[in-house]
Design an enzyme around this catalytic site. Structure first.
Site, PDB file in Angstrom:
ATOM      1  CD  GLU A 169      -7.617  -6.404   8.884  1.00  0.00           C
ATOM      2  OE1 GLU A 169      -6.389  -6.390   8.688  1.00  0.00           O
ATOM      3  OE2 GLU A 169      -8.240  -5.433   9.344  1.00  0.00           O
ATOM      4  CG  ASP A 213      -0.377  -0.529   2.475  1.00  0.00           C
ATOM      5  OD1 ASP A 213       0.851  -0.714   2.537  1.00  0.00           O
ATOM      6  OD2 ASP A 213      -1.143  -0.745   3.428  1.00  0.00           O
ATOM      7  CB  THR A 239       1.785   5.301   5.639  1.00  0.00           C
ATOM      8  OG1 THR A 239       0.723   4.399   5.342  1.00  0.00           O
ATOM      9  CG2 THR A 239       2.836   4.613   6.494  1.00  0.00           C
TER      10      THR A 239
END
Length: 587
Positions: free
Chosen positions: A431, A313, A579
């Site tokens: 999740e 990510d 992040t």
């Protein structure tokens, strides 16, 4: 040597005195931001500045010198003036978030001070990230932004006096997590408060992390045996590294170089970025990199699975954010961003089939197989909470590159996660789950038979309708593979970015609805806890796991608080978040 040490002690004493004088007159960084290249005391006894490097770098890339952030378009929308009733509601909601933070912070302070985490049910200390006070450091900038200045001062004093990054009881540390939480947290709190004590400690973390780059090809050891490194053993990068752990160190180490004027940190991560750029067009899915790469041999196409969620990510997230932190409209990061976003849009994003035909997008993953020289791609229409950062990434990148298409994609991705939140019995997204994908992203008609076929693919039983009823599988989802909620911030992060980018009040309402569901599900007597099942039945409970990672205070509650702040507080035209939700001052 003795006289030299005395000089260092004298200089350190003078700097400490100056720091104490400055502290009482410190102002918010948007009003009075210290210039870059802050001189620091030598402190040559710190182990990570004295230990030998087996593969020393002898020349460094020069630091970027661009300071014309005006080259980049504005990110934040100019919202409409709020009415008195809107302000009353906003302030009340913001106060509710602050109250939740204070509850959790008090539990940590009273029961786990200087440890990494507090368990939110049993109230025990827990060390998961080196024992360096992860929750304390991760929360520094949240304390500052919420105006809890006495708590901030006590926390900074504890960092200065009681936390040392010279050693840890743990044999291995995660360099990525150490960078985003500890280095990011210290740098952000410094950028906001200008407290030099934080920068001194940040340099300690940076020099520790820099030792992990002491490999033959100067790529870092991501799961680092810190004890072996301290003993002087030679080390090498891993042949099976995760993309996110290699490609997500740029913001923090670049910011450290920009402030201190020491180019070595920027040089280390720019080396990685240049390797990523050189390989981007040569992978099995050109424009993206696989989740697993071979860092030891600099093979950035070692794996065959491509995604933007967990394990990959923040490599993609940091591409537009590096544009912001450097003030560069064009160049390496802009090129990598635009190239990757186009491929992600084409191959990874999909439209889920929904009963009411919501115009939303979700992110999946792609498996690539080579048939000779011809690739074949298979989309897996599954994803998790970690994917939900992507809406904010596209929206921010779209503003920085003047691409309304990317902002629109960001809108649809964020709405996809809002939709997924509303599917479960608790109103909180699981999740990880599988979805039924539309054959065309422009739209599709709800097909119950197709949904049932998807359920049958993931279950052994023959009756998908019975499975859906027994397991409470919402229409559109075919399997909930991981029903946990571990207090993750990604969905509210994108809602926050979308509000700041558009100025539309609907995003605040969505965020508040998400918060009410999250708090109702996770609140304990002491704080908030991760849970095992967000989709439980009426006669079941969520199964609290008695864990509260530092990102709950450092990210989730911070983004919610800022969602209900005035937009000038940490304006996205002046700041950019790492992040771990730590804001850095933009050039």
């Amino acid at each position: 040597m003795l006289s030299g040490r005395r000089r260092y002690v004298f200089v350190a004493a003078i700097l400490a005195a100056i720091c104490l004088l400055q502290w009482h007159s410190v102002r918010f960084a948007s009003d009075a931001f210290l210039p870059a290249h802050i001189p620091l005391p030598s402190d040559d006894d710190f182990i990570w500045r004295t230990i030998e490097h087996h593969y020393p770098v002898t020349s460094f890339r020069p630091l970027p010198t661009s300071t014309s952030k005006s080259q980049l378009p504005s990110v934040q929308a100019i919202g409409k003036p709020e009415t008195a009733e809107q302000r009353r509601l906003r302030v009340a909601r913001q106060q509710a978030i602050k109250d939740a933070f204070v509850r959790c912070w008090s539990a940590y302070k009273e029961r786990a001070w200087l440890h990494d985490e507090v368990t939110p049910i049993s109230g025990r200390p827990r060390d998961t990230f080196g024992g360096w006070g992860a929750t304390l450091v991760d929360s520094l900038d949240t304390l500052w932004l919420m105006g809890l200045r006495d708590e901030f001062e006590n926390a900074v004093a504890a960092v200065e006096e009681s936390i040392s990054f010279s050693a840890t009881d743990q044999s291995e540390i995660n360099i990525f997590e150490t960078t985003i939480r500890f280095l990011g947290g210290l740098l952000s709190a410094y950028d906001l408060s200008q407290d030099r004590r934080l920068l001194i400690k940040a340099r300690d973390v940076g020099d520790m992390i820099y030792k992990a780059f002491d490999t033959p090809n100067h790529l870092p050891v991501t799961r680092w045996n810190i004890q072996a490194a301290a003993d002087g053993e030679r080390q090498a990068a891993s042949s099976g590294a995760l993309l996110a752990e290699i490609g997500s160190l740029t913001m923090e180490l670049t910011r450290l170089s920009l402030i201190t004027g020491d180019p070595k940190y920027y040089d280390a991560v720019q080396h990685i970025s240049e390797l990523l750029a050189a390989s981007q067009k040569e992978t099995k899915l050109p424009g993206m990199w696989p989740v697993v790469i071979d860092a030891a041999n600099e093979k950035f196409d070692a794996g065959s699975d491509y995604a933007i969620g967990g394990m990959a990510d923040s490599t993609y997230e940091y591409l537009p954010k590096m544009m912001a932190i450097l003030g560069e409209k064009q160049g390496l990061y802009q090129e990598m961003y635009e190239r990757s976003m186009d491929v992600i849009h084409q191959h990874v994003l999909y439209r889920p089939m929904t009963p009411s035909d919501e115009d939303v997008l979700l992110a999946g993953s792609v498996h690539a197989e080579m048939h000779g020289n011809v690739p074949a791609y298979t989309l897996k229409s599954a994803g998790g909470h970690l994917d939900c950062f992507a809406g904010g990434m596209y929206a921010l990148g779209g503003k920085l590159t003047s691409s309304q298409q990317h902002v629109d994609i960001g809108t649809r991705l964020t709405m996809g996660c809002v939709w997924a939140y509303n599917l479960t019995t608790t109103g909180v997204m699981a999740e990880y789950q599988h979805f039924t994908a539309c054959p065309d992203r422009k739209g599709c008609t709800w097909d119950e038979a197709a949904w049932h076929r998807g359920i049958a693919e993931h279950h052994d039983e023959a009756d998908p309708a019975a499975i859906a009823e027994a397991q409470r599988i919402p229409p559109g989802i075919t399997k909930i593979s991981d029903a946990r909620y571990i207090l993750r911030p990604e969905a509210v992060e994108s809602v926050f970015v979308m509000y700041r980018v558009t100025g539309e009040e609907k995003w605040r309402d969505m965020g508040w609805h998400m918060w009410e569901a999250i708090d109702a599900l996770t609140r304990t007597e002491l704080a908030n806890s991760a849970v095992n099942n967000v989709n439980h039945g009426p006669d079941e409970d969520a199964g609290m796991s008695d864990t509260m990672e530092s990102f709950w205070l450092g990210e989730t509650l911070k983004y919610l608080y800022l969602l209900f702040s005035e937009p000038s507080l940490v304006s996205l035209d002046e700041w950019v978040f790492n992040t771990e939700a730590h804001p850095f001052k933009r050039l």
